[in-house]
Scaffold this motif. Structure first.
Motif, PDB file in Angstrom:
ATOM      1  N   PHE A 236      13.551 -56.660   5.250  1.00 36.78           N
ATOM      2  CA  PHE A 236      14.938 -56.427   5.656  1.00 36.78           C
ATOM      3  C   PHE A 236      15.799 -57.688   5.586  1.00 36.78           C
ATOM      4  CE2 PHE A 236      12.199 -53.475   8.087  1.00 36.78           C
ATOM      5  CZ  PHE A 236      12.621 -52.294   7.504  1.00 36.78           C
TER       6      PHE A 236
ATOM      7  N   LEU B  87      22.077 -48.038   1.607  1.00 34.66           N
ATOM      8  CA  LEU B  87      22.114 -49.377   2.184  1.00 34.66           C
ATOM      9  C   LEU B  87      20.773 -49.785   2.796  1.00 34.66           C
ATOM     10  CD1 LEU B  87      25.685 -49.327   3.757  1.00 34.66           C
ATOM     11  CD2 LEU B  87      24.948 -50.499   1.673  1.00 34.66           C
ATOM     12  N   LYS B  88      19.742 -48.944   2.632  1.00 36.01           N
ATOM     13  CA  LYS B  88      18.375 -49.326   2.991  1.00 36.01           C
ATOM     14  C   LYS B  88      17.583 -49.787   1.769  1.00 36.01           C
ATOM     15  CE  LYS B  88      18.042 -46.048   6.852  1.00 36.01           C
ATOM     16  NZ  LYS B  88      17.290 -44.901   7.426  1.00 36.01           N
TER      17      LYS B  88
ATOM     18  N   ILE C 105      21.101 -53.598  -2.022  1.00 35.22           N
ATOM     19  CA  ILE C 105      21.541 -54.767  -1.249  1.00 35.22           C
ATOM     20  C   ILE C 105      21.629 -55.996  -2.153  1.00 35.22           C
ATOM     21  CG2 ILE C 105      21.001 -56.300   0.675  1.00 35.22           C
ATOM     22  CD1 ILE C 105      21.916 -53.508   1.531  1.00 35.22           C
TER      23      ILE C 105
ATOM     24  N   SER D 203      22.655 -49.752   8.123  1.00 31.27           N
ATOM     25  CA  SER D 203      22.432 -48.741   7.077  1.00 31.27           C
ATOM     26  C   SER D 203      23.275 -47.496   7.347  1.00 31.27           C
ATOM     27  CB  SER D 203      20.948 -48.392   6.992  1.00 31.27           C
ATOM     28  OG  SER D 203      20.206 -49.527   6.622  1.00 31.27           O
TER      29      SER D 203
ATOM     30  N   VAL E 190      19.409 -56.558   6.766  1.00 34.92           N
ATOM     31  CA  VAL E 190      19.719 -55.133   6.856  1.00 34.92           C
ATOM     32  C   VAL E 190      19.300 -54.638   8.237  1.00 34.92           C
ATOM     33  CG1 VAL E 190      19.144 -52.843   5.945  1.00 34.92           C
ATOM     34  CG2 VAL E 190      19.513 -54.761   4.386  1.00 34.92           C
TER      35      VAL E 190
ATOM     36  N   ILE F 275      24.025 -56.033   7.579  1.00 36.26           N
ATOM     37  CA  ILE F 275      24.498 -54.772   6.997  1.00 36.26           C
ATOM     38  C   ILE F 275      23.754 -53.608   7.648  1.00 36.26           C
ATOM     39  CG2 ILE F 275      24.717 -53.407   4.889  1.00 36.26           C
ATOM     40  CD1 ILE F 275      24.884 -55.993   3.303  1.00 36.26           C
TER      41      ILE F 275
END
Length: 357
Positions: free
Chosen positions: A27, A103-104, A109, A98, A124, A96
């Motif tokens: 992440f 966006l995961k 990303i 999700s 993330v 960021i």
């Protein structure tokens, strides 16, 4: 009867930290994890440092949704602050959450980092635990942190009004004569913030005409609807019109219907779309955008507006991101129509619509 289980060895502090660092590595981008979020039962999420940097330096942490104009504006602000204060050993982190499933995805990303030239670490936040730990009520949000203590934080509108001033105040608290640049000021006349955000996926903030989307038994999590009716000649701010055959999941709506339309009123100068091509071949999807029933003039357009061979104003989308269509729509209640004339060949997905002042 309960099976016997060998008692697991209790981890040392160093082993536990290394295990947490390895678990959180997917992440984090641009560095190893600086902290982990933990939540004791019945308590608020808290930050536990995994790296001495987080305890030893001052940090500016920006928490944002890159699929909004305000989120992208915060990325630009973070870059500017980093240029100004890296010489003062201030560290920066972009977080960021999700908000959408894409966006995961690490590839998505990494594309955001390249596109927006982010040079500081990025984390993330798939479960919104970082948001909880920093008491984020609304995005975008910002925090100035020194040795784990939050010196300043703000969520939502006005996020860019005081953080630099508070950072300078902190830096001068230990060195009153420290020479620093004048506070950063945005150029006048630029677009400033999202006014109206429409998110089109299931359970989000757009209400569809009854009976709405009917769940598909063979595709769990996906619904289908065919919307009929004529668009009102003049739509008021906040009204939403949709026509044609559409599918919907938790993130977006998508269509292969070349007769499909979406309509709404745009009383502000800026308009952007979160869009994608649904084709695995990454063939570009086209969204034709009419202003008051006609193609737009090029002078109104933003960076992603283009014109097809028929002279229609449009955006062409491949991967999921925020596409900036207009930055200077003339004042008034402009009637916007989105048309999907090539959807039969290239299916179009729409996550959201952003109206920007």
């Amino acid at each position: 009867m309960t099976a016997w289980k060998k008692k697991e060895k209790e981890l040392t502090k160093e082993e536990a930290i290394e295990q947490a660092r390895a678990a959180n590595l997917p992440f984090w981008f641009g560095c190893s994890p600086k902290f982990v979020i933990y939540r004791a039962e019945g308590r608020k999420a808290s930050v536990f440092p995994l790296d001495k940097d987080f305890d030893e330096f001052s940090w500016m942490i920006t928490i944002l949704n890159p699929s909004t104009f305000s989120g992208q504006k915060m990325i630009s602000f973070t870059r500017e602050m980093q240029k100004r204060y890296h010489v003062n050993n201030v560290k920066f982190l972009v977080v960021i959450p999700s908000f959408y499933t894409y966006l995961k995805d690490r590839t998505a990303i990494e594309a955001i980092i390249r596109r927006h030239q982010i040079t500081c670490p990025v984390a993330v936040d798939p479960d919104y635990l970082i948001c909880e730990a920093f008491d984020v009520k609304k995005l975008p949000a910002i925090a100035v942190v020194n040795k784990r203590e939050v010196l300043y934080s703000h969520s939502g509108d006005g996020w860019n009004e005081k953080p630099e001033e508070e950072l300078q105040k902190h830096l001068r608290s230990t060195d009153p004569g420290l020479a620093l640049l004048p506070l950063f000021k945005e150029q006048s006349g630029e677009l400033s913030a999202d006014v109206h955000i429409m998110d089109l996926g299931r359970g989000r903030n757009v209400k569809y005409p009854e009976p709405g989307f009917k769940p598909l038994e063979d595709k769990p999590g996906t619904g289908y609807a065919e919307f009929k009716g004529d668009r009102p000649q003049v739509m008021k701010e906040g009204e939403f019109f949709i026509k044609g055959k559409w599918h919907q999941d938790g993130d977006r709506i998508f269509t292969r219907d070349k007769e499909a339309e979406i309509g709404f009123c745009c009383p502000h100068p800026g308009l952007s779309l979160v869009a994608q091509s649904m084709e695995k071949t990454y063939e570009m999807a086209k969204v034709v955008i009419d202003l008051d029933g006609a193609p737009a003039f090029e002078v109104f357009g933003s960076e992603d507006l283009t014109f097809d061979e028929e002279g229609q104003s449009c955006i062409k989308a491949d991967t999921t991101r925020l596409y900036h269509a207009f930055k200077s729509i003339p004042p008034g209640k402009t009637q916007i129509t989105l048309r999907f004339t090539a959807a039969e060949r290239t299916s179009v997905g729409l996550h959201g619509i952003r109206i920007i002042r």
